[in-house]
Design a protein around this motif. Structure first.
Motif, PDB file in Angstrom:
ATOM      1  N   UNK A 336       0.793  -1.215   0.000  1.00 31.76           N
ATOM      2  CA  UNK A 336       0.000   0.000   0.000  1.00 31.76           C
ATOM      3  C   UNK A 336       0.826   1.266   0.000  1.00 31.76           C
ATOM      4  N   UNK A 337       2.054   1.189  -0.488  1.00 27.49           N
ATOM      5  CA  UNK A 337       2.946   2.352  -0.470  1.00 27.49           C
ATOM      6  C   UNK A 337       2.988   3.066  -1.820  1.00 27.49           C
ATOM      7  N   UNK A 338       3.068   2.300  -2.899  1.00 25.77           N
ATOM      8  CA  UNK A 338       3.230   2.891  -4.224  1.00 25.77           C
ATOM      9  C   UNK A 338       2.046   2.540  -5.128  1.00 25.77           C
ATOM     10  N   UNK A 339       1.729   3.463  -6.013  1.00 25.15           N
ATOM     11  CA  UNK A 339       0.668   3.267  -7.000  1.00 25.15           C
ATOM     12  C   UNK A 339       1.246   3.522  -8.384  1.00 25.15           C
ATOM     13  N   UNK A 340       0.970   2.622  -9.310  1.00 23.26           N
ATOM     14  CA  UNK A 340       1.429   2.759 -10.692  1.00 23.26           C
ATOM     15  C   UNK A 340       0.237   3.085 -11.585  1.00 23.26           C
ATOM     16  N   UNK A 341       0.389   4.088 -12.441  1.00 27.29           N
ATOM     17  CA  UNK A 341      -0.664   4.487 -13.378  1.00 27.29           C
ATOM     18  C   UNK A 341      -0.067   4.618 -14.768  1.00 27.29           C
ATOM     19  N   UNK A 342      -0.872   4.300 -15.767  1.00 31.64           N
ATOM     20  CA  UNK A 342      -0.457   4.456 -17.168  1.00 31.64           C
ATOM     21  C   UNK A 342      -1.610   5.069 -17.951  1.00 31.64           C
ATOM     22  N   UNK A 343      -1.260   5.814 -18.978  1.00 31.84           N
ATOM     23  CA  UNK A 343      -2.260   6.526 -19.785  1.00 31.84           C
ATOM     24  C   UNK A 343      -2.015   6.259 -21.258  1.00 31.84           C
ATOM     25  N   UNK A 344      -2.909   6.795 -22.067  1.00 28.54           N
ATOM     26  CA  UNK A 344      -2.823   6.574 -23.518  1.00 28.54           C
ATOM     27  C   UNK A 344      -1.669   7.347 -24.159  1.00 28.54           C
ATOM     28  N   UNK A 345      -1.058   8.289 -23.436  1.00 27.35           N
ATOM     29  CA  UNK A 345       0.071   9.045 -23.988  1.00 27.35           C
ATOM     30  C   UNK A 345       1.407   8.346 -23.749  1.00 27.35           C
ATOM     31  N   UNK A 346       1.377   7.020 -23.450  1.00 31.37           N
ATOM     32  CA  UNK A 346       2.556   6.157 -23.272  1.00 31.37           C
ATOM     33  C   UNK A 346       3.358   6.500 -22.023  1.00 31.37           C
ATOM     34  N   UNK A 347       2.760   7.186 -21.086  1.00 26.23           N
ATOM     35  CA  UNK A 347       3.447   7.535 -19.847  1.00 26.23           C
ATOM     36  C   UNK A 347       3.129   6.524 -18.748  1.00 26.23           C
ATOM     37  N   UNK A 348       4.138   6.229 -17.935  1.00 26.73           N
ATOM     38  CA  UNK A 348       3.991   5.382 -16.745  1.00 26.73           C
ATOM     39  C   UNK A 348       4.534   6.160 -15.556  1.00 26.73           C
TER      40      UNK A 348
END
Length: 570
Positions: A336-348
């Motif tokens: 519960x420390x880190x959250x990973x997100x990705x979007x359609x603009x190829x960013x992580x």
């Protein structure tokens, strides 16, 4: 003459006389010269003095230095926080109680640190030679290098009812897969023993295990159905309609879901009631994950926003603007420390979800990642089209290259790491594949928390214990440590106020014996009742004032609010 009389006690001059009769021999003891024991307190003091005089002997074998204390790193790992400061404690009795408690806590920390010697298993990892990288190792090479038991964990299921979604149980022993075209199967993936397999003749949008491996939920075309491990339908929950994603909260016994119509729902499976169901007003919901640290649900939206929800709040607990493009991937690591997100603009992006700050790390991918998943050892798997990449140590430090890479023929639809195993389950459009990822799972498991080798009786006992320890949905907050806090300002304000004194005038004067005593007793009872009522009313007033402040703070300020009439304070 008759028999001589038997004497059991002799006089002071006689020591011990034996007298034989016709049948038996009787011993006579002198009980007058008994040595008296010393007085208790004096005897204890002498023992203490003797103990002080005993000299400590030198170690006869200096090679073995006796008990080895655990290292500072281990003690820090099992530490339970800073010690209590006893300087503010007034009485010596309470000081001694606190100090003895601190000694017990310190002893427990050291014992827990010492038990790490018993944890014989260690996490593995891939190690490349000079001029090589771990990314170039294929699954075929890894399978040939490991032992037979580990090699059997790599398998490929070619199925025709995809794309497939897969989920493992909490102990990592059982696997549940569900195809978009209605194929559902549950089996023990270690022994390859099939529990059940069926086609529900409807589209399947998501699947989820419940608190034990004998029950699972399937989100079908219209409603959510609950089956047992034999494939028998147990329930049809029609209040959960058009569900797109599901998550199960094991410590709360809540089946959480989001729907195509924008509704968030929490179903308590222990009592069969809907705990909370709200319309988010944010359109179609298809990206859902849970935070294992505080049991809140995280939703990804098309505006690049991540919102956090609990069953007791109609509005989101918090919102984070993570991307400038629509979010297509979201996951939180098991700690519960880190959250990973990705979007359609190829960013992580990697975020610190406890402080709601970041991004901690930011990456630009070759292709947009539509699937993300963290392992127990914080390895991050990324699904991009038909390629899956695994990154190691990518949260705290920037990762230069991928740890592992594997390419499939068909697009990837789902990723899921198996708990306590170095295995990554990948659901594709044409089946399911189990990949070997060294160093992904926790090497040592707690059998009281999640036991992969539990028997039927152990499973029953664990189920009863989990029900007894069930956490109520009202306890789900962004910061779970707030529950242990105390509202000191309110307590101080209430305790500082004094109840008004009452004027008690009895109708009849005190006559006879005990008359004044009865009047004083009645006056005391009435005063205590008035004090209780006064404190109760004051607490209600403080709670209502706090709620008014929260409502005024949560209500957005509009430009035209200046023309509204002012509300008079009560």
């Amino acid at each position: 003459m008759g028999k001589p009389a038997v004497r059991y006690f002799s006089t002071k001059d006689e020591n011990e006389v034996s007298q034989e009769t016709s049948n038996e021999k009787i011993k006579i003891y002198n009980v007058t010269n008994i040595k008296k024991t010393p007085w208790g307190r004096r005897f204890a003091d002498r023992k203490i003095e003797k103990a002080k005089k005993v000299l400590q002997k030198s170690n006869p074998n200096p090679k073995f230095k006796g008990k080895v204390r655990p290292s500072k790193e281990l003690i820090k790992k099992y530490s339970k926080g800073a010690k209590v400061n006893v300087e503010g404690v007034r009485t010596s009795i309470h000081k001694s109680k606190i100090l003895t408690k601190e000694k017990k806590i310190q002893f427990a920390i050291e014992q827990a640190a010492k038990t790490e010697v018993l944890l014989t298993e260690d996490t593995g990892y891939l190690e490349a030679d000079s001029g090589e990288t771990t990314t170039q190792f294929t699954q075929k090479q890894i399978v040939q290098a490991v032992d037979i038991a580990s090699a059997a964990k790599h398998f490929d299921l070619r199925l025709d009812f995809g794309p497939y979604r897969a989920k493992y149980t909490k102990n990592g022993r059982h696997l549940l897969i569900g195809g978009k075209m209605g194929h559902v199967a549950a089996f023990d993936w270690v022994t390859k023993k099939l529990h059940c397999e069926m086609n529900v003749m409807e589209s399947v949008h998501d699947i989820s295990w419940l608190h034990i491996e004998t029950m699972f939920a399937v989100a079908q075309k219209n409603w959510v159905y609950i089956y047992d491990n034999q494939g028998i339908e147990l329930h049809c929950v029609k209040r959960l309609n058009k569900v797109s994603r599901m998550e199960f909260l094991p410590y709360h016994f809540l089946l959480a879901s989001c729907s195509d119509e924008g509704f968030m729902s929490w179903l308590d499976i222990s009592i069969g009631q809907i705990v909370g169901q709200y319309n988010t007003g944010l359109g179609r919901l298809s990206i859902l994950t849970q935070n294992p640290w505080n049991a809140t649900l995280c939703l990804g939206h098309a505006k690049g926003v991540v919102s956090f929800w609990s069953p007791t709040s109609r509005d989101p607990l918090a919102k984070m603007l993570c991307h400038k493009a629509p979010i297509i991937g979201l996951h939180i690591d098991p700690s519960g420390k880190y959250m990973a997100t990705s979007a359609t603009d190829r960013e992580l992006k990697i975020w610190d979800v406890r402080k709601l700050e970041g991004p901690v790390q930011q990456y630009k991918l070759i292709q947009s990642a539509n699937n993300l998943n963290f392992s127990q050892k914080r390895l991050l798997s990324i699904g991009m089209g038909n390629v899956v990449e695994v990154y190691r140590d990518c949260c705290e430090t920037p990762a230069k290259r991928a740890y592992l890479r594997h390419r499939f023929v068909t697009p990837i639809s789902n990723l899921s790491f198996c708990p306590y195993e170095d295995v990554l389950g990948v659901g594709t459009a044409k089946g399911f594949t189990s990949l070997l990822v060294p160093g992904a799972g926790e090497a040592n498991f707690d059998s009281l928390e999640a036991n992969p080798f539990q028997s039927k009786s152990q499973r029953r006992e664990a189920e009863v214990k989990a029900l007894l320890e069930k956490i109520q949905p009202e306890m789900i907050t962004l910061d779970p440590t707030v529950i242990a806090g105390v509202d000191l300002p309110t307590i101080n304000n209430v305790s500082a106020l004094k109840a008004p004194k009452i004027n008690y005038n009895p109708k009849k004067k005190a006559k006879g014996k005990g008359g004044s005593v009865n009047i004083a007793r009645n006056k005391k009872i009435l005063q205590e009742k008035a004090t209780k009522d006064f404190v109760k009313n004051q607490r209600k007033q403080f709670i209502s004032d706090d709620s008014d402040k929260v409502e005024s703070a949560s209500k957005p300020i509009h430009v035209l609010d200046r023309f509204l009439p002012k509300v008079k304070k009560k």
